[in-house]
Design a protein around this motif. Structure first.
Motif, mmCIF file in Angstrom:
data_model
loop_
_atom_site.group_PDB
_atom_site.id
_atom_site.type_symbol
_atom_site.label_atom_id
_atom_site.label_comp_id
_atom_site.label_asym_id
_atom_site.label_seq_id
_atom_site.Cartn_x
_atom_site.Cartn_y
_atom_site.Cartn_z
ATOM 1 N N GLU A 96 1.783 -5.843 6.797
ATOM 2 C CA GLU A 96 1.563 -4.401 6.694
ATOM 3 C C GLU A 96 1.815 -3.924 5.272
ATOM 4 O O GLU A 96 1.074 -3.087 4.738
ATOM 5 C CB GLU A 96 2.472 -3.658 7.667
ATOM 6 C CG GLU A 96 2.169 -3.863 9.134
ATOM 7 C CD GLU A 96 3.111 -3.043 10.007
ATOM 8 O OE1 GLU A 96 2.864 -1.835 10.146
ATOM 9 O OE2 GLU A 96 4.095 -3.617 10.512
ATOM 10 N N VAL A 97 2.881 -4.434 4.676
ATOM 11 C CA VAL A 97 3.213 -4.047 3.312
ATOM 12 C C VAL A 97 2.115 -4.497 2.355
ATOM 13 O O VAL A 97 1.676 -3.726 1.482
ATOM 14 C CB VAL A 97 4.569 -4.645 2.898
ATOM 15 C CG1 VAL A 97 4.901 -4.277 1.449
ATOM 16 C CG2 VAL A 97 5.674 -4.175 3.833
ATOM 17 N N LEU A 98 1.661 -5.719 2.495
ATOM 18 C CA LEU A 98 0.618 -6.238 1.608
ATOM 19 C C LEU A 98 -0.694 -5.492 1.797
ATOM 20 O O LEU A 98 -1.384 -5.183 0.827
ATOM 21 C CB LEU A 98 0.412 -7.736 1.857
ATOM 22 C CG LEU A 98 1.612 -8.635 1.539
ATOM 23 C CD1 LEU A 98 1.269 -10.096 1.807
ATOM 24 C CD2 LEU A 98 2.063 -8.451 0.099
ATOM 25 N N ARG A 99 -1.035 -5.201 3.054
ATOM 26 C CA ARG A 99 -2.275 -4.457 3.296
ATOM 27 C C ARG A 99 -2.226 -3.071 2.664
ATOM 28 O O ARG A 99 -3.221 -2.593 2.125
ATOM 29 C CB ARG A 99 -2.549 -4.362 4.799
ATOM 30 C CG ARG A 99 -3.129 -5.636 5.397
ATOM 31 C CD ARG A 99 -3.628 -5.408 6.809
ATOM 32 N NE ARG A 99 -2.547 -5.090 7.742
ATOM 33 C CZ ARG A 99 -1.855 -6.003 8.400
ATOM 34 N NH1 ARG A 99 -2.106 -7.297 8.216
ATOM 35 N NH2 ARG A 99 -0.886 -5.651 9.239
ATOM 36 N N VAL A 113 0.125 1.200 -7.711
ATOM 37 C CA VAL A 113 0.968 0.519 -6.729
ATOM 38 C C VAL A 113 2.409 0.500 -7.217
ATOM 39 O O VAL A 113 2.689 0.090 -8.344
ATOM 40 C CB VAL A 113 0.478 -0.930 -6.488
ATOM 41 C CG1 VAL A 113 1.409 -1.658 -5.523
ATOM 42 C CG2 VAL A 113 -0.941 -0.926 -5.956
ATOM 43 N N SER A 114 3.311 0.958 -6.399
ATOM 44 C CA SER A 114 4.738 0.890 -6.697
ATOM 45 C C SER A 114 5.484 0.738 -5.383
ATOM 46 O O SER A 114 4.966 1.055 -4.308
ATOM 47 C CB SER A 114 5.217 2.152 -7.426
ATOM 48 O OG SER A 114 5.192 3.276 -6.551
ATOM 49 N N MET A 115 6.699 0.254 -5.468
ATOM 50 C CA MET A 115 7.502 0.102 -4.258
ATOM 51 C C MET A 115 7.763 1.466 -3.625
ATOM 52 O O MET A 115 7.724 1.623 -2.405
ATOM 53 C CB MET A 115 8.817 -0.596 -4.597
ATOM 54 C CG MET A 115 8.646 -1.958 -5.262
ATOM 55 S SD MET A 115 7.817 -3.163 -4.200
ATOM 56 C CE MET A 115 9.200 -3.681 -3.165
ATOM 57 N N ARG A 116 8.000 2.473 -4.468
ATOM 58 C CA ARG A 116 8.245 3.817 -3.954
ATOM 59 C C ARG A 116 7.015 4.355 -3.234
ATOM 60 O O ARG A 116 7.119 4.969 -2.167
ATOM 61 C CB ARG A 116 8.639 4.745 -5.103
ATOM 62 C CG ARG A 116 8.974 6.171 -4.671
ATOM 63 C CD ARG A 116 9.271 7.040 -5.886
ATOM 64 N NE ARG A 116 10.428 6.565 -6.614
ATOM 65 C CZ ARG A 116 11.683 6.900 -6.333
ATOM 66 N NH1 ARG A 116 11.936 7.715 -5.313
ATOM 67 N NH2 ARG A 116 12.680 6.432 -7.052
ATOM 68 N N ARG A 117 5.840 4.124 -3.831
ATOM 69 C CA ARG A 117 4.597 4.633 -3.216
ATOM 70 C C ARG A 117 4.345 3.985 -1.861
ATOM 71 O O ARG A 117 4.010 4.649 -0.877
ATOM 72 C CB ARG A 117 3.423 4.361 -4.165
ATOM 73 C CG ARG A 117 2.041 4.652 -3.578
ATOM 74 C CD ARG A 117 1.779 6.128 -3.411
ATOM 75 N NE ARG A 117 0.473 6.362 -2.804
ATOM 76 C CZ ARG A 117 -0.682 6.357 -3.469
ATOM 77 N NH1 ARG A 117 -0.698 6.129 -4.778
ATOM 78 N NH2 ARG A 117 -1.812 6.592 -2.845
ATOM 79 N N ALA A 119 6.514 2.550 0.101
ATOM 80 C CA ALA A 119 7.542 2.978 1.050
ATOM 81 C C ALA A 119 7.207 4.352 1.616
ATOM 82 O O ALA A 119 7.345 4.599 2.825
ATOM 83 C CB ALA A 119 8.907 3.007 0.368
ATOM 84 N N ALA A 120 6.735 5.253 0.745
ATOM 85 C CA ALA A 120 6.383 6.594 1.203
ATOM 86 C C ALA A 120 5.202 6.562 2.154
ATOM 87 O O ALA A 120 5.172 7.271 3.167
ATOM 88 C CB ALA A 120 6.076 7.490 -0.001
ATOM 89 N N THR A 126 12.753 3.053 0.220
ATOM 90 C CA THR A 126 12.375 2.185 -0.902
ATOM 91 C C THR A 126 13.306 0.982 -1.005
ATOM 92 O O THR A 126 12.851 -0.150 -1.243
ATOM 93 C CB THR A 126 12.401 2.980 -2.219
ATOM 94 O OG1 THR A 126 11.545 4.121 -2.101
ATOM 95 C CG2 THR A 126 11.904 2.125 -3.379
ATOM 96 N N MET A 127 14.588 1.173 -0.826
ATOM 97 C CA MET A 127 15.536 0.069 -0.946
ATOM 98 C C MET A 127 15.303 -0.985 0.146
ATOM 99 O O MET A 127 15.414 -2.186 -0.102
ATOM 100 C CB MET A 127 16.968 0.593 -0.869
ATOM 101 C CG MET A 127 17.414 1.347 -2.116
ATOM 102 S SD MET A 127 17.115 0.429 -3.644
ATOM 103 C CE MET A 127 18.112 -1.022 -3.370
#
Length: 305
Positions: A96-99, A113-117, A119-120, A126-127
């Motif tokens: 799901e994360v990769l998609r 692409v960012s971890m924060r984006r 996660a939102a 995000t953590m």
């Protein structure tokens, strides 16, 4: 009621699309072709195509021109909102994360692409995503692997040339689908990814008759050629978004300036090329196929007994 010329042209093209004469993915006549067919100025032909683009009936495809269908980069990347998981951990599958990362990169480019984006978009902390994935660098590597995983190599048959062609075309298809992918891939320091290594392995197998170093250089040359040409696609897509002009539109607007520079510089080869209203439709797929044949012709000389 008088219909403006651009509206009449747009109506005719709209009818071709709605009747099925032009199908999704088909190339729409370029501004140059419309100018010839309807005897109108470039501005009129451009306005007709822009009207269809606003209706999302057509879109600009990098290296190809204007084609039937809505723009692929306009799709939304937001899934159905999901509740934030409890602090104890991430309740997502890695896929799901990769998609989601790939969907964002496809729509807006890898820089978005960012971890924060992510996660939102997925409705998680995000953590928790960092603990699950390990950071953006690890995420991008997994995205590259997943993107190539969508394009597994076909069964490779025939001689070395047929095998190399199949590998190159499969790689090209992956880049065509994911415009960010070529820029994310390294040739000098290749990423060691499970779904990417089979491409190089297949090329090495095809070049077995060569000495080992030559076989590796040959494989890198093929990979580098396909990737290098594919890198122009994302920039072209971004330029079309920023300016509203397709490659054909841009070329039309450079015509007078190019002719003046050719005349002032005494560039005879260019002058001969532009003589007699030479009409060249730049097609990136055709350029890819043409360049690949040239590369294979050179390799054939090295592989000749």
């Amino acid at each position: 009621m008088t219909v403006a010329p651009y509206q009449a042209i747009a109506a005719e093209l709209r009818h071709r699309i709605e009747s099925g004469a032009l199908r999704p993915g088909d190339r729409v006549p370029s501004t140059r072709a419309l100018m010839r067919e309807y005897g109108v100025a470039m501005a009129t032909a451009t306005k007709a195509l822009q009207a269809l683009q606003q209706e999302r009936l057509v879109h600009a495809s990098p290296g190809v021109g204007t084609v039937v269908g809505p723009p692929p980069r306009a799709r939304t990347v937001r899934p159905t909102p999901r509740p934030t998981p409890p602090p104890s951990g991430l309740t997502l599958q890695q896929g799901e994360v990769l998609r989601m990362g790939i969907a964002i990169a496809d729509a807006e480019g890898l820089a978005a692409v960012s971890m924060r984006r992510i996660a939102a978009e997925l409705g998680v902390s995000t953590m928790a995503l960092y603990r699950h994935i390990g950071g953006k660098d690890a995420l991008v590597l997994q995205m590259i692997d997943a993107a190539f995983g969508e394009y597994p190599l076909p069964e490779l048959t025939g001689d070395w040339r047929a095998q190399v062609t199949a590998v190159a075309r499969t790689q090209w298809a992956a880049y065509r689908q994911h415009l960010w992918l070529a820029g994310a891939l390294s040739v000098g320091r290749p990423q060691l990814l499970p779904k990417l290594l089979p491409y190089t392995d297949a090329l090495l197998a095809a070049f077995k008759p060569l000495e080992k170093s030559a076989a590796l250089y040959a494989a890198i040359s093929v990979v580098g050629y396909v990737r290098g040409l594919a890198q122009s696609m994302e920039g072209e897509a971004q330029a079309e978004q920023d300016t509203g002009m397709t490659g054909d539109d841009w070329a039309e607007r450079q015509g007078e300036q190019l002719a003046a520079l050719v005349a002032a510089g005494g560039l005879t080869a260019f002058a001969e090329l532009l003589a007699d209203n030479f009409d060249f439709d730049y097609d990136l797929d055709q350029l890819f196929a043409f360049g690949l044949e040239l590369l294979l012709d050179g390799l054939a000389a090295r592989l000749r007994p």
